[in-house]
Scaffold this active site. Structure first.
Site, PDB file in Angstrom:
ATOM      1  N   HIS A 220       0.830  -1.203   0.000  1.00 58.74           N
ATOM      2  CA  HIS A 220       0.000   0.000   0.000  1.00 58.74           C
ATOM      3  C   HIS A 220       0.867   1.256   0.000  1.00 58.74           C
ATOM      4  CE1 HIS A 220      -3.385   2.638   1.224  1.00 58.74           C
ATOM      5  NE2 HIS A 220      -4.086   1.724   0.584  1.00 58.74           N
ATOM      6  N   PRO A 221       0.555   2.227  -0.867  1.00 60.62           N
ATOM      7  CA  PRO A 221       1.451   3.379  -1.053  1.00 60.62           C
ATOM      8  C   PRO A 221       1.138   4.580  -0.174  1.00 60.62           C
ATOM      9  CG  PRO A 221      -0.225   3.385  -2.751  1.00 60.62           C
ATOM     10  CD  PRO A 221      -0.519   2.190  -1.863  1.00 60.62           C
ATOM     11  N   CYS A 222       0.342   4.405   0.885  1.00 66.45           N
ATOM     12  CA  CYS A 222      -0.127   5.559   1.652  1.00 66.45           C
ATOM     13  C   CYS A 222       1.007   6.341   2.309  1.00 66.45           C
ATOM     14  CB  CYS A 222      -1.146   5.114   2.703  1.00 66.45           C
ATOM     15  SG  CYS A 222      -0.546   3.862   3.850  1.00 66.45           S
ATOM     16  N   LYS A 223       2.130   5.706   2.620  1.00 68.49           N
ATOM     17  CA  LYS A 223       3.224   6.377   3.318  1.00 68.49           C
ATOM     18  C   LYS A 223       4.358   6.807   2.390  1.00 68.49           C
ATOM     19  CE  LYS A 223       1.395   5.718   7.414  1.00 68.49           C
ATOM     20  NZ  LYS A 223       0.876   6.848   8.214  1.00 68.49           N
TER      21      LYS A 223
END
Length: 309
Positions: A220-223
């Site tokens: 997941h690329p949220c950070k």
């Protein structure tokens, strides 16, 4: 699966931005993604852009031959938990790890080696030959055991990088196979993700750029943007400090200032150039991105991906 469906809808509904905010947010545009992908493929030829195929799904804001990046058959020789356990052993933070190591040592000690008795007759040479043969056979058996264990542990991964419209950063997908080429289940692929990240950043998804159903695990690329922004800020601070030290040295040795009436006119350009020099180039984005991914999938040999064939 609900999380995966929501992620896909978010990707579909989020409008594409072509305004560069890389230096201020750590996010990139589709054009900058292509620029970074070109650099990655140029510097590390194991990475390649996608082939144009009927099985592909295409997004119109990216060139058809630059929808995603891929590298195939990246080795993975052990599970992520093994790396975590070894770190705990080295740091002395896990008694369970020490117990497991002790148990393995005890198992080795419990193996009984039965010596071959030598005959009192004159056939010493024959006995020695038999002993040597037994030793050679034992070594070969040990080698076979190690080789078989290694083969059982060995896996391979196809790695894919595409552009996330919802987070405006690259997004990684991994698809695994065992040593025989049989696809891994999502549960098995999760074994190669650091335990701390399994629930936080890893999601089971089908590859979004293929029409056929290919199960994968996405990171997941949220950070990603936040991590990149922190890195950009650190680079800026370091470069600013280096420039101040250089100016101080020049002042101490009495370095002459450049003459000319247009010095004031050049100040704005020099400030802009310093801002550029003080930051990370956007075409290096994916190189830094892969370094971040290694903390999520430490046993997938990403260093292999950074070498040429």
């Amino acid at each position: 699966m609900i999380r995966s469906a929501l992620s896909n809808w978010r990707e579909y509904l989020t409008p594409v931005s072509h305004k560069s905010t890389f230096l201020t947010t750590g996010q990139i545009t589709p054009e900058e993604f292509v620029q970074a992908g070109d650099y990655l493929c140029h510097m590390f030829p194991t990475w390649k852009w996608n082939d144009m195929a009927d099985d592909n799904k295409y997004r119109d804001f990216l060139p058809k031959d630059k929808q995603f990046l891929v590298i195939r058959k990246v080795p993975c020789s052990e599970r992520a938990q093994a790396v975590v356990t070894m770190d705990e052993i080295e740091n002395g933070t896990s008694t369970d790890a020490f117990s497991a190591a002790d148990d393995e040592d005890n198992d080795d000690d419990s193996i009984e080696i039965i010596p071959v008795s030598k005959s009192s007759s004159g056939a010493d040479n024959d006995v020695n030959d038999i002993d040597e043969l037994m030793e050679e056979m034992e070594l070969e058996e040990d080698d076979d055991i190690v080789a078989n264990k290694t083969n059982e542990m060995l896996r391979y991964y196809d790695l894919f990088i595409t552009y996330s419209t919802s987070y405006r950063v690259p997004k990684m997908y991994i698809v695994g196979f065992n040593g025989n080429g049989t696809p891994l289940t999502p549960k098995e692929m999760f074994e190669d993700i650091t335990p701390d990240y399994r629930k936080k950043t890893a999601t089971i998804e089908k590859l979004p750029f293929y029409k056929r159903n290919v199960p994968s695990v996405s990171i997941h690329p949220c950070k990603h943007a936040n991590v990149m922004k922190v890195l950009l800020d650190k680079i800026s601070v370091v470069k600013e400090r280096q420039r101040e030290e250089e100016m101080q040295k020049n002042a101490e040795v009495g370095a002459p200032k450049s003459a000319g009436s247009d010095d004031g006119d050049n100040e704005n350009w020099e400030d802009l150039q310093q801002d550029i020099d003080d930051s990370l180039r956007v075409d290096l984005y994916l190189v830094v991105f892969l370094k971040f991914i290694t903390s999520v999938t430490p046993t997938i040999q990403h260093d292999y991906t950074m070498e040429g064939w």
